[in-house]
Design a protein around this motif. Structure first.
Motif, short mmCIF file in Angstrom:
data_model
loop_
_atom_site.label_atom_id
_atom_site.label_comp_id
_atom_site.label_asym_id
_atom_site.label_seq_id
_atom_site.Cartn_x
_atom_site.Cartn_y
_atom_site.Cartn_z
N GLU A 75 0.83 -1.40 0.08
CA GLU A 75 0.07 0.06 0.06
C GLU A 75 0.86 1.06 -0.09
O GLU A 75 0.50 2.40 -0.67
N ILE A 76 1.99 1.08 0.86
CA ILE A 76 2.78 2.34 0.63
C ILE A 76 4.33 2.36 -0.16
O ILE A 76 4.16 3.24 -0.90
N CYS A 79 3.91 2.45 -4.01
CA CYS A 79 3.22 3.61 -4.28
C CYS A 79 3.99 4.80 -4.23
O CYS A 79 4.07 5.58 -5.07
N GLU A 91 -2.75 10.82 -4.94
CA GLU A 91 -3.13 11.55 -4.02
C GLU A 91 -2.53 12.93 -3.76
O GLU A 91 -3.19 13.86 -3.17
N VAL A 105 -2.35 10.50 4.25
CA VAL A 105 -2.59 9.67 3.03
C VAL A 105 -2.35 8.33 3.47
O VAL A 105 -2.94 7.30 3.05
N ILE A 106 -1.19 8.24 4.04
CA ILE A 106 -0.62 6.95 4.52
C ILE A 106 -1.48 6.25 5.44
O ILE A 106 -2.27 5.09 5.32
N ASP A 108 -4.99 6.97 5.60
CA ASP A 108 -6.22 6.57 4.93
C ASP A 108 -6.03 5.43 4.19
O ASP A 108 -7.06 4.45 4.01
N LYS A 109 -4.76 5.26 3.34
CA LYS A 109 -4.39 3.96 2.64
C LYS A 109 -4.68 2.73 3.34
O LYS A 109 -4.96 1.73 3.20
N LEU A 110 -4.03 2.67 4.69
CA LEU A 110 -4.07 1.61 5.58
C LEU A 110 -5.15 1.46 6.45
O LEU A 110 -5.52 0.18 6.56
N ARG A 111 -5.87 2.23 6.99
CA ARG A 111 -6.91 2.12 7.78
C ARG A 111 -7.93 1.39 7.10
O ARG A 111 -8.55 0.35 7.83
N LYS A 112 -8.20 1.30 5.82
CA LYS A 112 -9.38 0.63 5.06
C LYS A 112 -8.89 -0.83 5.08
O LYS A 112 -9.79 -1.86 4.92
N HIS A 113 -7.50 -1.41 5.58
CA HIS A 113 -7.32 -2.70 5.50
C HIS A 113 -7.31 -3.32 6.97
O HIS A 113 -6.67 -4.52 7.23
#
Ligand code: NI
Length: 137
Positions: A75-76, A79, A91, A105-106, A108-113
């Protein structure tokens, strides 16, 4: 069960330029100084992802750090690493890539997982002495 925080460190190199498109180069230089250099500059970002939650009775884990490692990679790192954040990362097309904004941004990208019963905190070092943290609010 006791609540424990687990941490995973990661790293990426990236280039950026701090500026606003709607400001002149002079104004951008006044506010962002050499960070507004039109030819970009790079940082060695150090990232710490922290998860807080109860210890799972079966596994003894709060969260499997191997899974967290893979998540940060996909995810990070894939990207951001060796990218120009302004140009290559969607982003930041219209978002100034300050350490503050990168940390959000980091997050938000991790939170959903990551399950909502775990608290997530992002700590991002832009230099060894300058760092920010974000916990979602
Ligand atoms: Ni910079």
């Amino acid at each position: 069960m006791p609540k424990v925080t687990v941490h995973r460190k990661a790293h990426f190199n990236a280039a950026h330029r701090l500026y606003r498109k709607d400001w002149s180069d002079t104004k951008n230089f006044e506010v962002f100084n050499k960070c507004s250099n039109p030819n970009f500059h790079g940082h060695n970002y150090e990232l710490i992802v922290s998860l807080t939650g109860e210890i799972n009775k079966e596994t003894g884990y709060v969260f499997d750090l191997g899974i967290l490692k893979d998540l940060i990679k996909s995810e990070i790192e894939e990207c951001f690493d060796h990218k120009n954040l302004n140009i290559e990362v969607k982003e930041f097309q219209d978002l100034n890539p300050t350490a503050e904004n990168i940390s959000v941004v980091i997050y938000d990208k991790l939170r959903k997982h990551i399950s909502t019963h775990l608290d997530l905190k992002i700590t991002l070092y832009e230099t060894p002495r300058n760092f920010v943290s974000f916990s979602g609010s």
